[in-house]
Design an enzyme around this catalytic site. Sequence first.
Site, PDB file in Angstrom:
ATOM      1  CG  ASN A 197      -1.995  10.924   1.787  1.00  0.00           C
ATOM      2  OD1 ASN A 197      -2.397  10.531   0.160  1.00  0.00           O
ATOM      3  ND2 ASN A 197      -0.427  10.428   3.106  1.00  0.00           N
ATOM      4  CD  GLU A 198       0.753   6.158   0.741  1.00  0.00           C
ATOM      5  OE1 GLU A 198       1.501   5.878   2.420  1.00  0.00           O
ATOM      6  OE2 GLU A 198       1.615   6.466   0.021  1.00  0.00           O
TER       7      GLU A 198
END
Length: 667
Positions: free
Chosen positions: A372-373
Amino acid sequence: MNLKLVSLSMVFAASLQAQAQHVMDVNTQKLGAPVSPTMYGLFFEDINYAADGGLYAELVKNRSFEFPNPFTGWDISGKVSLKDDGPFDKNPHYVRLAPSGHNDKHTMIENHGFFGMGVKGGEEYRFSVWARVPDGGTAKLWIDIVDNATMSDDQKLGNASVEVSGKEWKKYTTVIKPKRTFAKAHLRVWGDSKVTTDVEHISLFPVKTYKGRENGLREDLAKALEDVHPGVFRFPGGCIVEGTDLATRYQWKNTVGPVENRPLNENRWHYTFTNRYFPDYFQTYGLGFFEFFQLCEDIKAEPLPVLSVGLACQFQNGADAHAKMDELQPFIDDCLDLIEFANGPVDSKWGKLRADMGHPAPFNMKYIGIGNEQWDDLYFERLKPFVAAVRAKYPNIKIVGTSGPDSEGKMFEKGWVAMKEQKADLVDEHFYRNEEWFLGTAPKDRYPNCGALRYDSYDRKGPKVFAGEYACHGRGKKWNHYETSLYEAAFMTGIERNADIVEMATYAPLFAHVEGWQWRPDMIWYDNLRMFKSVSYYVQQLYAQNKGTNVLTLLMDKKPVAGQEGQDGLFASSVFDKTTNEVIVKVINTSKQPQPVTLNLQGIKGDRTAETITLSWSGSMDDENTLDQPERITPKAGTFQCVAAKNTLVVSDELPAMSFRLYKVKK
């Protein structure tokens, strides 16, 4: 009166009106790219008390006494002691309630809940507890739901009792029906005045949960998700996938199996913002991966789980905090085992666990997000073995990679190059930006791909796009209000027009407790008893319920209607729905003046009546729905008479200033 002058004036006025009219041509005869069924969906992250204290309907905080301070959320009275050799190995703590030795001294524990407990008069609440009598025999526990905040002759809103017998741990339940509604109730458990009793996993749920499940979800919040008609549901995050460190990352295997034995996890959001600090914010995992998959099935959304790639939060950690390359196998196994849990046969290890939890049929998961990210080489090199392992064992599963936390710039571009090289199926983009960015008027040297034209120039040969987290954050106004929601609607015309490259999109964040929020704006707000849907919720719902099956070409002067020069703040897109045989046109007016619009629906013969849905507001652009006025700003249904002209259906309308209008016409 000079009739000639009157006539000339009328002609001149008509000419001005014709010049001001914005003519949009919609080709209904040629279907464009298919719109993915997953296009508009939901993203869940446990921030703002979204799970415990929110969607998860449990009313007791720290029900197993596993918080770092074991009595967080509890008041104790009399002879109460903490033990750590309980029946559940991952939650070993429990409480011993011993007689005080005096008739007028009572042993009691009282739970505050999450900002209190919201209970409704006349509704039923299921109390449960694991208990035993360590010395044998029987004991009685008295259970009260109380209002100790107001002046009353009797604090009890409702009460019941349970008989505990024997030295072995057993689960006991009873139902309590409060006599009136109260948003800040507490729960009291009174020990027997003569017999020592041990208690563990003390729980209170409304009987009336979503779908009536015992370990269920808060009905009004879950129903609001269902009413969106989402195509995809991304979970469990967000940054909690990474954790502040690897020890506190979200680990799906800890969230399945008996709810009493799911270990506590530190929520990475409880100490992130010192201006909104909640040191008692933890995750019980009562709302775990099984419940997520079950919810996706209930609301008919494709599940999109996101798992750790072996990186802790890169914003908060240096390189030494992450798993080394030779330490990745357990993380890779988590991905493979999750797919088996979701889709595997009942005779497989993880498929059997799913069946044992009550769902023998597979959940038919099709997507998995890895990381994530995350960004740069730390992420790219770790992703490679995950991709190889998933492709080898589950070639039909679509892999979602990430381009990092930015919507443009060096690392964003580097992320896209890496995702193409690794042949990710989708790339997860995140953008929390201001009004100018969403309208496409931000400086192009800094934001070359902003606004509704963002995806028009994307490479069609690479991975698809997942707009996984986005919201318009007002410049100096980072809260929910009408204006920014309208700009989100304008931006989404570009998502819809580019359905050949954008496969799914989800607004973020989803939930916020009005007393426990840390991040805003958010899609749905609530307290312990009430909720309201933001204007952004209604924008997402209008798109999700009217996404159609195929894009239709819509142009003004042969250009997309995307707030470009000469378009006076207008944005528009169109789709066709094969299932309903409808042409659907969405038009947003972001200008401060009404705008005359003509829609030429080419290829439709005969006069028709269009259905319309209009989202508009004549008050302040900073206005928003509230708990006290939950339907202050909502879409309104109507009709509009269309006129046939030369194999074309004509819609001539005037859009109110700062409004969103949707037209639906049977072909």
